[in-house]
Design a protein around this motif. Structure first.
Motif, PDB file in Angstrom:
ATOM      1  N   ALA A  39      14.173  -9.212  -1.397  1.00  0.00           N
ATOM      2  CA  ALA A  39      15.076  -8.187  -1.936  1.00  0.00           C
ATOM      3  C   ALA A  39      14.621  -7.766  -3.324  1.00  0.00           C
ATOM      4  CB  ALA A  39      16.509  -8.718  -1.993  1.00  0.00           C
ATOM      5  N   LEU A  87      22.735 -13.776  -8.282  1.00  0.00           N
ATOM      6  CA  LEU A  87      22.352 -13.573  -6.884  1.00  0.00           C
ATOM      7  C   LEU A  87      21.582 -14.776  -6.351  1.00  0.00           C
ATOM      8  CD1 LEU A  87      21.262  -9.825  -7.079  1.00  0.00           C
ATOM      9  CD2 LEU A  87      23.163 -10.723  -5.727  1.00  0.00           C
ATOM     10  N   LEU A  90      18.232 -15.361  -0.399  1.00  0.00           N
ATOM     11  CA  LEU A  90      17.514 -14.218  -0.961  1.00  0.00           C
ATOM     12  C   LEU A  90      16.296 -14.664  -1.765  1.00  0.00           C
ATOM     13  CD1 LEU A  90      20.351 -11.891  -2.322  1.00  0.00           C
ATOM     14  CD2 LEU A  90      19.010 -11.588  -0.240  1.00  0.00           C
ATOM     15  N   ILE A 146      19.313  -4.318  -3.412  1.00  0.00           N
ATOM     16  CA  ILE A 146      20.624  -4.600  -4.002  1.00  0.00           C
ATOM     17  C   ILE A 146      20.727  -3.768  -5.270  1.00  0.00           C
ATOM     18  CG2 ILE A 146      22.124  -6.386  -4.943  1.00  0.00           C
ATOM     19  CD1 ILE A 146      20.425  -8.414  -3.314  1.00  0.00           C
ATOM     20  N   SER A 179      20.322  -0.964   1.973  1.00  0.00           N
ATOM     21  CA  SER A 179      20.715  -1.205   0.586  1.00  0.00           C
ATOM     22  C   SER A 179      22.193  -1.564   0.526  1.00  0.00           C
ATOM     23  CB  SER A 179      20.439   0.025  -0.283  1.00  0.00           C
ATOM     24  OG  SER A 179      21.209   1.126   0.158  1.00  0.00           O
ATOM     25  N   VAL A 180      22.558  -2.303  -0.509  1.00  0.00           N
ATOM     26  CA  VAL A 180      23.946  -2.709  -0.715  1.00  0.00           C
ATOM     27  C   VAL A 180      24.339  -2.345  -2.140  1.00  0.00           C
ATOM     28  CG1 VAL A 180      25.596  -4.610  -0.677  1.00  0.00           C
ATOM     29  CG2 VAL A 180      23.650  -4.635   0.885  1.00  0.00           C
ATOM     30  N   ILE A 216      26.684  -2.845  -5.176  1.00  0.00           N
ATOM     31  CA  ILE A 216      27.568  -3.902  -5.661  1.00  0.00           C
ATOM     32  C   ILE A 216      27.965  -3.638  -7.110  1.00  0.00           C
ATOM     33  CG2 ILE A 216      26.539  -5.621  -4.131  1.00  0.00           C
ATOM     34  CD1 ILE A 216      25.082  -6.738  -6.630  1.00  0.00           C
ATOM     35  N   ASP A 224      31.665  -8.223  -3.251  1.00  0.00           N
ATOM     36  CA  ASP A 224      30.219  -7.981  -3.247  1.00  0.00           C
ATOM     37  C   ASP A 224      29.488  -9.045  -2.431  1.00  0.00           C
ATOM     38  OD1 ASP A 224      30.442  -5.760  -5.056  1.00  0.00           O
ATOM     39  OD2 ASP A 224      30.695  -7.208  -6.674  1.00  0.00           O
ATOM     40  N   LEU A 258      27.089  -8.531   0.799  1.00  0.00           N
ATOM     41  CA  LEU A 258      25.711  -9.022   0.808  1.00  0.00           C
ATOM     42  C   LEU A 258      25.466  -9.985   1.965  1.00  0.00           C
ATOM     43  CD1 LEU A 258      25.254  -9.503  -3.026  1.00  0.00           C
ATOM     44  CD2 LEU A 258      23.924  -7.953  -1.585  1.00  0.00           C
ATOM     45  N   ASN A 259      26.429 -10.856   2.229  1.00  0.00           N
ATOM     46  CA  ASN A 259      26.278 -11.773   3.364  1.00  0.00           C
ATOM     47  C   ASN A 259      26.219 -11.012   4.681  1.00  0.00           C
ATOM     48  OD1 ASN A 259      26.139 -14.662   2.694  1.00  0.00           O
ATOM     49  ND2 ASN A 259      28.040 -14.266   1.584  1.00  0.00           N
ATOM     50  N   CYS A 312      22.782  -9.464   4.887  1.00  0.00           N
ATOM     51  CA  CYS A 312      21.783 -10.488   5.213  1.00  0.00           C
ATOM     52  C   CYS A 312      21.842 -10.838   6.695  1.00  0.00           C
ATOM     53  CB  CYS A 312      22.014 -11.741   4.373  1.00  0.00           C
ATOM     54  SG  CYS A 312      21.571 -11.553   2.626  1.00  0.00           S
TER      55      CYS A 312
END
Length: 339
Positions: free
Chosen positions: A103, A121, A128, A151, A163-164, A166, A174, A178-179, A182
């Motif tokens: 990432a 993170l 990650l 991210i 993409s995330v 946050i 957040d 993200l989980n 993933c």
């Protein structure tokens, strides 16, 4: 004490305290397992023996711990089928611990803020592997690292991979996002790995082939697919037509000739590694994947190609494929690196 023996877990070297995804899936497993037990439902796992062979230590540890815990919680004895499903969840965590998700972090804050976020993170999401931290004006530079996930705290940026968005403070919402992201990356990787491995036929993998020219190689590969019943005789003509419209060379010495799904009886991938590189519409090519695909849904198709392009566009992986000495070894390299 309803917890499994921590000493036994240490003996097989497992520490998943930071794996939030495993915790979530275990919670789901425990609820569904309790319901099956309550209503006397035995869910047979057709891959029971495979699980035992693939994760023998995990299976033994789960069986030992579960044999103590399960009767206390449910009043029933633990079956091997239940243990096998539990072992698969643990096995998935092992894969995640061995293969991290690459990432990049894109922030619009200062260096200090970005570094703090990256540290959070790494601490909260051990699955990650942070490749780098970039500003909002450095999206292209970040993309060159070919991450599996972006991210970002910057809204509206265009990225070549999932993409995330946050918050810089990295709250619980957040972490859930993200989980989930993933989990989707892992799922797509597994789709590619299992799908591609299932499409490879050792009889259709030829190493150090002495091809005269591109057309002769295409004919050789298409005829092999036809002889095995994967495609119809029209497939070769369609492959040739596709080549006439534009090169299927990807770079790094790799080409992916392919035809339309209408001439595919069963999906398969034929592989030829040339003894010497040959000209492929102006590019030198030595590794050729002929794709005969007929996926029924767009998600399966997208997942396959996302992973496949990653596989064939990574110099290190391509070099590994050039160095294999048998069809079986080629399949193993692809299976291990299609992420």
């Amino acid at each position: 004490d309803r917890r499994p023996d921590p000493l036994r877990l240490r003996r097989i070297g497992l520490d998943f305290t930071g794996d939030t995804l495993l915790r979530q899936t275990l919670n789901w497993y425990h609820r569904s397992s309790a319901l099956r037990c309550r209503y006397g439902i035995e869910l047979e796992n057709p891959f029971l023996e495979d699980v035992k062979k693939t994760y023998p230590a995990v299976f033994s540890a789960c069986f030992a711990a579960g044999s103590v815990i399960y009767p206390r919680v449910t009043g029933e004895e633990l079956s091997e089928n239940e243990v096998s499903y539990l072992s698969l969840l643990i096995g998935g965590a092992i894969v995640r611990s061995e293969k991290k998700i690459s990432a990049v972090v894109i922030c619009n804050g200062g260096v200090g803020t970005s570094q703090i976020l990256a540290r959070k993170l790494r601490d909260r999401l051990p699955q990650l592997m942070i490749l780098g931290i970039f500003g909002s004006e450095q999206v292209r530079e970040a993309a060159r690292l070919r991450p599996q996930l972006v991210i970002t705290t910057v809204s509206g940026i265009q990225t070549p991979c999932p993409s995330v968005l946050i918050s810089p403070v990295l709250g619980e919402r957040d972490l859930k996002l993200l989980n989930r992201a993933c989990a989707e990356v892992y799922t797509k990787a597994e789709t590619c790995r299992n799908g591609l491995a299932g499409l490879l036929d050792e009889d259709l993998i030829v190493l150090d082939y002495q091809g005269r020219d591109k057309d002769q190689v295409l004919r050789f590969m298409a005829e092999g697919l036809e002889q095995k019943g994967y495609v119809t005789e029209q497939f070769l003509e369609d492959v040739m037509a596709r080549e006439s419209r534009g090169s299927t060379a990807l770079g790094f010495g790799v080409a992916i000739p392919h035809g339309v799904s209408g001439y595919v009886n069963r999906p398969a991938v034929s592989v030829v590694r040339l003894e010497e590189s040959m000209d492929w519409a102006g590019e030198p090519v030595s590794l050729i994947f002929m794709l005969a695909l007929n996926f029924k849904d767009i998600e399966s198709t997208r997942a396959f190609f996302n992973g496949f392009y990653h596989l064939t566009c990574e110099v290190k992986i391509v070099e590994l494929l050039r160095g294999v000495t048998s069809p079986g070894e080629l399949i193993r390299v692809i299976s291990e690196n299609c992420v």
